[in-house]
Structures are given as structure tokens and as C-alpha cells.
Write a protein that holds these residues in place. Structure first.
Motif, PDB file in Angstrom:
ATOM      1  N   GLN A  41      65.597  18.110 -31.699  1.00 11.08           N
ATOM      2  CA  GLN A  41      65.154  19.079 -30.701  1.00 11.08           C
ATOM      3  C   GLN A  41      63.804  18.679 -30.115  1.00 11.08           C
ATOM      4  N   PRO A  42      63.673  18.710 -28.787  1.00  9.90           N
ATOM      5  CA  PRO A  42      62.349  18.454 -28.196  1.00  9.90           C
ATOM      6  C   PRO A  42      61.425  19.622 -28.507  1.00  9.90           C
ATOM      7  N   ILE A  43      60.160  19.316 -28.814  1.00 14.91           N
ATOM      8  CA  ILE A  43      59.227  20.393 -29.160  1.00 14.91           C
ATOM      9  C   ILE A  43      58.101  20.555 -28.168  1.00 14.91           C
ATOM     10  N   ASP A  44      57.738  19.496 -27.457  1.00 14.98           N
ATOM     11  CA  ASP A  44      56.626  19.625 -26.513  1.00 14.98           C
ATOM     12  C   ASP A  44      56.558  18.392 -25.619  1.00 14.98           C
ATOM     13  N   MET A  45      55.678  18.484 -24.646  1.00 13.77           N
ATOM     14  CA  MET A  45      55.451  17.393 -23.727  1.00 13.77           C
ATOM     15  C   MET A  45      53.962  17.326 -23.440  1.00 13.77           C
ATOM     16  N   ASP A  46      53.442  16.132 -23.195  1.00 13.77           N
ATOM     17  CA  ASP A  46      52.018  15.960 -22.948  1.00 13.77           C
ATOM     18  C   ASP A  46      51.826  14.721 -22.079  1.00 13.77           C
ATOM     19  N   ILE A  47      50.593  14.482 -21.663  1.00 14.70           N
ATOM     20  CA  ILE A  47      50.248  13.265 -20.945  1.00 14.70           C
ATOM     21  C   ILE A  47      49.400  12.401 -21.872  1.00 14.70           C
ATOM     22  N   VAL A  48      49.819  11.154 -22.063  1.00 14.53           N
ATOM     23  CA  VAL A  48      49.089  10.203 -22.891  1.00 14.53           C
ATOM     24  C   VAL A  48      48.929   8.924 -22.066  1.00 14.53           C
ATOM     25  N   ASP A  49      47.689   8.506 -21.868  1.00 12.69           N
ATOM     26  CA  ASP A  49      47.406   7.293 -21.085  1.00 12.69           C
ATOM     27  C   ASP A  49      48.125   7.310 -19.738  1.00 12.69           C
ATOM     28  N   ASP A  50      48.005   8.411 -19.027  1.00 10.73           N
ATOM     29  CA  ASP A  50      48.597   8.578 -17.690  1.00 10.73           C
ATOM     30  C   ASP A  50      50.116   8.492 -17.673  1.00 10.73           C
ATOM     31  N   CYS A  51      50.748   8.767 -18.800  1.00 10.27           N
ATOM     32  CA  CYS A  51      52.205   8.745 -18.889  1.00 10.27           C
ATOM     33  C   CYS A  51      52.671  10.027 -19.570  1.00 10.27           C
ATOM     34  N   TYR A  52      53.683  10.662 -19.001  1.00  5.22           N
ATOM     35  CA  TYR A  52      54.249  11.845 -19.648  1.00  5.22           C
ATOM     36  C   TYR A  52      55.020  11.409 -20.891  1.00  5.22           C
ATOM     37  N   VAL A  53      54.856  12.190 -21.968  1.00  2.00           N
ATOM     38  CA  VAL A  53      55.493  11.879 -23.241  1.00  2.00           C
ATOM     39  C   VAL A  53      56.154  13.153 -23.762  1.00  2.00           C
ATOM     40  N   MET A  54      57.413  13.021 -24.209  1.00  2.00           N
ATOM     41  CA  MET A  54      58.106  14.148 -24.816  1.00  2.00           C
ATOM     42  C   MET A  54      58.146  13.918 -26.320  1.00  2.00           C
ATOM     43  N   TYR A  55      57.879  14.983 -27.092  1.00  2.00           N
ATOM     44  CA  TYR A  55      57.865  14.905 -28.556  1.00  2.00           C
ATOM     45  C   TYR A  55      59.050  15.674 -29.122  1.00  2.00           C
ATOM     46  N   TYR A  56      59.647  15.091 -30.165  1.00  2.00           N
ATOM     47  CA  TYR A  56      60.802  15.691 -30.820  1.00  2.00           C
ATOM     48  C   TYR A  56      60.423  16.156 -32.219  1.00  2.00           C
ATOM     49  N   GLU A  57      61.231  17.060 -32.756  1.00  2.00           N
ATOM     50  CA  GLU A  57      60.992  17.626 -34.081  1.00  2.00           C
ATOM     51  C   GLU A  57      60.882  16.545 -35.151  1.00  2.00           C
ATOM     52  N   ASN A  58      60.190  16.886 -36.218  1.00  2.00           N
ATOM     53  CA  ASN A  58      60.074  15.991 -37.354  1.00  2.00           C
ATOM     54  C   ASN A  58      61.223  16.263 -38.311  1.00  2.00           C
ATOM     55  N   PHE A  59      62.186  15.390 -38.318  1.00  2.00           N
ATOM     56  CA  PHE A  59      63.327  15.527 -39.232  1.00  2.00           C
ATOM     57  C   PHE A  59      63.262  14.461 -40.314  1.00  2.00           C
ATOM     58  N   SER A  60      63.069  13.234 -39.918  1.00  2.00           N
ATOM     59  CA  SER A  60      63.047  12.106 -40.844  1.00  2.00           C
ATOM     60  C   SER A  60      62.304  10.979 -40.159  1.00  2.00           C
ATOM     61  N   TYR A 108      69.190   9.444 -37.342  1.00  2.00           N
ATOM     62  CA  TYR A 108      68.092   9.583 -38.305  1.00  2.00           C
ATOM     63  C   TYR A 108      68.640  10.224 -39.566  1.00  2.00           C
ATOM     64  N   VAL A 109      68.189   9.718 -40.711  1.00  2.00           N
ATOM     65  CA  VAL A 109      68.711  10.158 -42.003  1.00  2.00           C
ATOM     66  C   VAL A 109      67.565  10.662 -42.870  1.00  2.00           C
ATOM     67  N   ASP A 110      67.773  11.829 -43.480  1.00  2.00           N
ATOM     68  CA  ASP A 110      66.857  12.302 -44.517  1.00  2.00           C
ATOM     69  C   ASP A 110      67.279  11.606 -45.809  1.00  2.00           C
ATOM     70  N   GLU A 111      66.410  10.793 -46.356  1.00  2.00           N
ATOM     71  CA  GLU A 111      66.778   9.975 -47.518  1.00  2.00           C
ATOM     72  C   GLU A 111      67.121  10.800 -48.760  1.00  2.00           C
ATOM     73  N   GLN A 112      66.582  11.994 -48.876  1.00  2.00           N
ATOM     74  CA  GLN A 112      66.854  12.821 -50.060  1.00  2.00           C
ATOM     75  C   GLN A 112      68.195  13.544 -49.931  1.00  2.00           C
ATOM     76  N   SER A 113      68.381  14.278 -48.835  1.00  2.00           N
ATOM     77  CA  SER A 113      69.587  15.099 -48.682  1.00  2.00           C
ATOM     78  C   SER A 113      70.745  14.341 -48.044  1.00  2.00           C
ATOM     79  N   LEU A 114      70.450  13.225 -47.380  1.00  2.00           N
ATOM     80  CA  LEU A 114      71.403  12.435 -46.603  1.00  2.00           C
ATOM     81  C   LEU A 114      71.912  13.172 -45.367  1.00  2.00           C
ATOM     82  N   ASN A 115      71.233  14.264 -44.993  1.00  2.00           N
ATOM     83  CA  ASN A 115      71.549  14.927 -43.731  1.00  2.00           C
ATOM     84  C   ASN A 115      71.154  14.016 -42.586  1.00  2.00           C
ATOM     85  N   ILE A 116      71.781  14.212 -41.447  1.00  2.00           N
ATOM     86  CA  ILE A 116      71.497  13.370 -40.288  1.00  2.00           C
ATOM     87  C   ILE A 116      71.129  14.206 -39.069  1.00  2.00           C
ATOM     88  N   LYS A 117      70.463  13.561 -38.137  1.00  2.00           N
ATOM     89  CA  LYS A 117      70.213  14.105 -36.797  1.00  2.00           C
ATOM     90  C   LYS A 117      70.407  12.953 -35.832  1.00  2.00           C
TER      91      LYS A 117
END
Length: 181
Positions: A41-60, A108-117
Motif C-alpha cells: 500500500q502506498p503511504i505518502d509522497m514527497d519531493i526528494v532532490d527535485d523528484c517526486y517520490v512515492m513511499y510504500y508500507e513497510n512489510f518486509s 516481498y516475503v516476511d522471512e518469519q511468517s512467509l507471508n507475501i506482498k
């Protein structure tokens, strides 16, 4: 990334030049992913070094490709991850979606639960159009024949099934079905 150290992934939006375009893209991806728990899931967007950047949730912090390359996977882990991948695609296909860009780099894999995203497929389609050289190097190991033009057929759910088979092979063998040079 200073204020987003909890984000798993940042996507530079190099070809988006205006704030309005960036906001529209962010909302588009957010709306496309909100009803599917298998997608990052996307969580936010910002400008970094004159470039728009989209950030996604921390899953793994590890892709399936990285996990495979780390150590040989025991069969029980291969089976659990494969079941999770299949369940994700049952959900996507029931909603009429074809992922199209599935490979061990997009899971992306959670190494403990083996769940994926999965990375959102709309993000991958955007990357494929704008960063084609890099994208194709990672994609070719699981690409279905209809995506290459080798056979005349529509890209559909079978495209994803082909990629799932290639990924299961990669998890068991420790190498992709086809090596890219």
C-alpha cells in the motif's frame, strides 16, 4: 530516507513533473491497491532532490529473489510461499485483474511468517514504460511467451500462471528457469 524510515520502498517518479500529476498518480495507485491486502500500500509522497517520490508500507525488506539467493529454501518454505502466491492470484483474478509482471523481484516475503506482498502491478506497468532496460533484465526469467510476441495470444490470467510456475521452479532449483546474460 529521513522521515520515512518506516517505509519499505520508495518509487522515484522521474517522469512526473508537476505536483498535480504526482498527486493524481498517488491517488490512482492508492485507489487500485486499497481493496487488495496482497498488494503493498502506498503511504505518502514527497519531493526528494527535485523528484517526486512515492513511499510504500513497510512489510518486509527482502524480495523473494533475495531470499532465494540467500540460502537454499527448504521444501516446506517453498510450499508455504507458493500457497501464498497462489492465494494472492486467486484474489487478483477473481477481481478481474491480470498482474502481468510477476517475477521473484516483485514479491516481498516476511522471512518469519512467509507471508507475501506484491508490488502494485500498475506501478510495475509504469516502470516498464519508463525504465525499460532495467525492468526487462529482471523480468525475462518469468516472462510468458505471449508477452514476447513469440506466440499470438492475449495476455490474460494464464500469463500469471506461467510466471507462478517459473517462480516455483526458481524457489526449488535456486536459479531462474531461464538465465539472462
Amino acid at each position: 530516507v529521513k522521515k520515512y524510515n518506516h517505509a519499505l520502498l520508495s518509487q522515484p517518479l522521474k517522469h512526473i513533473l508537476t505536483k498535480q500529476q504526482a498527486v493524481e498518480y498517488f491517488q490512482f495507485i492508492k485507489n487500485k491497491t486499497k481493496n487488495n491486502a496482497w498488494l503493498l500500500q502506498p503511504i505518502d509522497m514527497d519531493i526528494v532532490d527535485d523528484c517526486y517520490v512515492m513511499y510504500y508500507e513497510n512489510f518486509s525488506t527482502i524480495t523473494l529473489s533475495e531470499l532465494i539467493n540467500k540460502n537454499p529454501l527448504p521444501l516446506y518454505k517453498v510450499m508455504q510461499i507458493a500457497i501464498n502466491i497462489v492465494n494472492a492470484f486467486v484474489s487478483l483474478h477473481q477481481n478481474g485483474e491480470v498482474y502481468e509482471y510477476l517475477n521473484s523481484h516483485t514479491i516481498y516475503v516476511d522471512e518469519q511468517s512467509l507471508n507475501i506482498k506484491l508490488l502494485p502491478s500498475d506501478m510495475l506497468k509504469w516502470l516498464a514504460r519508463h525504465d525499460n532496460d532495467l525492468w526487462m533484465l529482471e523480468q525475462t526469467a518469468a516472462i510468458a511467451p505471449e508477452q514476447t510476441g513469440r506466440i499470438v495470444s492475449e495476455v490474460d490470467e494464464r500469463t500469471d500462471l506461467y510466471a507462478i510456475g517459473a517462480i516455483i521452479y526458481e524457489m526449488i532449483a535456486g536459479i531462474p528457469v531461464f538465465q539472462t546474460h
